[in-house]
Design a protein around this motif. Structure first.
Motif, PDB file in Angstrom:
ATOM      1  N   ALA A  27      -0.090 -10.651  -0.919  1.00 26.42           N
ATOM      2  CA  ALA A  27      -1.099 -11.233  -0.035  1.00 26.42           C
ATOM      3  C   ALA A  27      -2.457 -10.572  -0.266  1.00 26.42           C
ATOM      4  CB  ALA A  27      -0.672 -11.085   1.425  1.00 26.42           C
ATOM      5  N   LEU A  28      -2.475  -9.252  -0.429  1.00 23.87           N
ATOM      6  CA  LEU A  28      -3.736  -8.568  -0.687  1.00 23.87           C
ATOM      7  C   LEU A  28      -4.345  -8.979  -2.025  1.00 23.87           C
ATOM      8  CD1 LEU A  28      -3.003  -4.951   0.562  1.00 23.87           C
ATOM      9  CD2 LEU A  28      -4.561  -6.619   1.564  1.00 23.87           C
ATOM     10  N   ALA A  29      -3.503  -9.152  -3.030  1.00 25.66           N
ATOM     11  CA  ALA A  29      -4.000  -9.553  -4.347  1.00 25.66           C
ATOM     12  C   ALA A  29      -4.599 -10.956  -4.310  1.00 25.66           C
ATOM     13  CB  ALA A  29      -2.873  -9.482  -5.369  1.00 25.66           C
ATOM     14  N   PRO A  33      -4.774 -12.681   4.499  1.00 26.06           N
ATOM     15  CA  PRO A  33      -4.438 -11.648   5.484  1.00 26.06           C
ATOM     16  C   PRO A  33      -2.931 -11.368   5.480  1.00 26.06           C
ATOM     17  CG  PRO A  33      -4.851 -13.728   6.584  1.00 26.06           C
ATOM     18  CD  PRO A  33      -5.209 -13.922   5.128  1.00 26.06           C
ATOM     19  N   ILE A  34      -2.585 -10.148   5.833  1.00 21.67           N
ATOM     20  CA  ILE A  34      -1.174  -9.755   5.880  1.00 21.67           C
ATOM     21  C   ILE A  34      -0.603 -10.176   7.228  1.00 21.67           C
ATOM     22  CG2 ILE A  34       0.424  -7.818   5.845  1.00 21.67           C
ATOM     23  CD1 ILE A  34      -1.607  -6.359   4.095  1.00 21.67           C
TER      24      ILE A  34
END
Length: 55
Positions: A27-29, A33-34
């Motif tokens: 998700a960060l890549a 948002p997480i």
């Protein structure tokens, strides 16, 4: 016997937390948002829809 159950519990926790971490990294890549869902941590869904009653 008790030791084996303890190992199963530990391995399960390791896999769940590892899956959460991997999902968070993806998700960060992607710049998203997480999201953490404690009711359904592995985001499992039914494979078939529930039957609807048609009258």
């Amino acid at each position: 016997m008790l030791t084996n159950l303890g190992y199963i519990f530990l391995i399960s926790l390791l896999l769940i937390f590892g899956g959460w971490a991997f999902k968070a990294l993806i998700a960060l890549a992607q710049g998203k948002p997480i999201e953490i869902n404690l009711k359904n941590p592995l985001n499992l869904k039914a494979r078939w829809p529930k039957e609807t009653k048609e009258k």
